[in-house]
Enzyme design. Structure first.
Site, PDB file in Angstrom:
ATOM      1  CG  HIS A  99      -1.832  -0.981   1.314  1.00 40.45           C
ATOM      2  ND1 HIS A  99      -2.421  -1.678   2.235  1.00 40.45           N
ATOM      3  CD2 HIS A  99      -2.542  -1.538  -0.021  1.00 40.45           C
ATOM      4  CE1 HIS A  99      -3.303  -2.592   2.074  1.00 40.45           C
ATOM      5  NE2 HIS A  99      -3.709  -2.719   0.525  1.00 40.45           N
TER       6      HIS A  99
ATOM      7  CD  GLU B 231      -1.187  -4.256   9.129  1.00 38.49           C
ATOM      8  OE1 GLU B 231      -0.966  -3.132   9.040  1.00 38.49           O
ATOM      9  OE2 GLU B 231      -1.820  -4.727   8.372  1.00 38.49           O
TER      10      GLU B 231
END
Length: 451
Positions: A93, A313
């Site tokens: 991303h 993450e």
């Protein structure tokens, strides 16, 4: 006179080394790297460690930027039998940038420590072929970077130049896998849809071809927006249950939990659980138990290749300020190295015929775990396993199966080789492979979260 000459040569050598490392440090210092800066930093590493690194491109983005990979190996560009292949993927991303910066820093760190004689790093590079892709989505990054850390929105730059979310762009193999679980079908290397190449973005295509060309064993992709190690499956098995969170365990659920914990506990604070206003016990989560996600890269690795991948993450802030980068690097440095070392657990070996010729694409099955792996073109296979005793069987078309029992310890992978004998034509070993099915899956409402 001779002593003075030798001393002068030594001083010149040390000054040259310090100058090289200084240039390397400048290119990889704690800053946000635009595309040109990132490429310059990668080539600086390759220039300073030319004998253990290689840079190659796996393709181009929509806007034509190379997707560069930096490889670390004692024989760059060459697969060595019984040496596992590992990969890191960052910046899938475009606006989740910490992974990109950590991987740039990791490249410099590996080079510097290798040159400094760090035994742990030297052994890791000698025994592992490491591939690092700092940015899978360089176009999206440039969109996010133009706004910068202070004004970056939650979605600005997330997708590629066509605003496609690359982590919702891989062929969806979970529905097929869940069907095969009920019908005793294939449990690995599931067939891709006939028209899959027309359905994916250039960046996704490049990564899939990359996976097909290298027999990766272990991987992690780095994201931002939370602090947790996420493991398969990402997609729920039962879409009919609304408003209820359900875990979707893979056949290798135990080893995936161990891999996730290897990162979370080596990380300075991930394992504590409370981060970004969320709580994840021990800093790990099953993907589907967090929220269901279809067409993700993590599950695709496991269902289409031999590779086990988790999603990391790494920061509450998707685009942290430069001032936060040194702390984030110190928090992740040990975890990034420790996770690579996990590729050396379980079993590995060669599959030969009776004449000691390697057999590629042989299937290696572990009793009690419904997920097989295959040998690579050179006949070597790798199977990540927890400590314990296992019954392992190797099969290949045209050969009798071979079964062995092996006990795996907590240290280095145990070598277990197989020698398959040719079977008469009327007694060929065959496994029933289900044909491709165009299965229509129920659409599951999914949350657009960090992954």
């Amino acid at each position: 006179m001779e002593q003075s000459r030798n001393l002068a040569q030594l001083v010149a050598l040390l000054l040259g080394l310090l100058g090289c490392l200084g240039a390397l440090a400048r290119d990889s210092e704690f800053q946000h790297h635009r595309y040109e800066d990132m490429v310059r930093a990668m080539f600086a590493v390759q220039n300073e460690c030319p004998y253990v690194t290689r840079i190659y491109s796996i393709g181009r983005s929509v806007e034509g930027r190379h997707l560069y990979v930096l490889e670390f190996s004692d024989n760059p560009g060459i697969h060595e039998a019984l040496e596992p292949e590992f990969k890191y993927v960052g910046n899938m991303h475009g606006n989740e940038v910490l992974g990109r910066e950590l991987l740039i820093q990791l490249c410099a760190f590996l080079c510097q420590e290798y040159r400094a004689g760090n035994h742990r790093i030297q052994q890791l590079i000698h025994d592992t072929r490491i591939h690092i892709l700092p940015s899978m989505n360089p176009d999206g990054y440039e969109v996010a970077a133009r706004q910068g850390p202070e004004f970056n929105g939650y979605l600005v730059g997330r997708g590629n130049a066509r605003e496609m979310d690359l982590n919702r762009n891989f062929p969806d193999l979970n529905g097929l896998m869940y069907y095969y679980e009920k019908t005793s079908g294939r449990n690995h290397h599931l067939p891709l849809p006939d028209n899959w190449e027309q359905q994916v973005e250039p960046e996704t295509m490049a990564v899939i071809k990359w996976m097909q060309n290298y027999n990766f064993v272990l991987s992690a992709n780095l994201h931002g927006g939370a602090v947790v190690a996420n493991y398969p499956f990402d997609k729920t098995r039962d879409p009919r249950i609304r408003g209820r969170v359900t875990s979707a365990a893979s056949p290798d659920d135990k080893i995936f939990k161990k891999l996730a914990k290897a990162y979370s506990y080596a990380h300075s604070w991930m394992h504590e659980g409370w981060n970004c206003g969320d709580y994840f016990e021990e800093g790990i989560t099953n993907g589907a138990s967090w929220y269901s996600l279809s067409k993700g890269m993590q599950d695709f690795n496991y269902l289409s290749t031999n590779c086990f991948e988790i999603t990391l993450e790494l920061s509450c802030d998707k685009f942290p300020p430069e001032s936060a980068l040194p702390r984030e690097w110190l928090g992740n440095r040990e975890a990034l190295v420790s996770y690579i070392e996990q590729v050396h657990h379980g079993i590995k070996g060669m599959v030969y015929d009776e004449n000691n010729n390697p057999i590629g694409n042989a299937e290696v099955a572990v009793s009690g775990i419904n997920h097989d792996v295959t040998s690579g073109p050179e006949g070597d296979y790798y199977r990540l396993l927890l400590p314990g005793t296992y019954t392992v069987t190797a099969t290949a078309p045209g050969y009798h199966p071979s079964t062995s029992t092996v006990t795996v310890g907590p240290a280095e992978a145990i070598q277990l080789h197989f020698y398959l004998k040719s079977a008469p034509k009327h007694n060929l070993n065959t496994k029933h492979h289900h044909s491709k099915k165009n299965l229509s899956s129920t659409k599951v409402p999914t949350r657009l979260g960090p992954r």
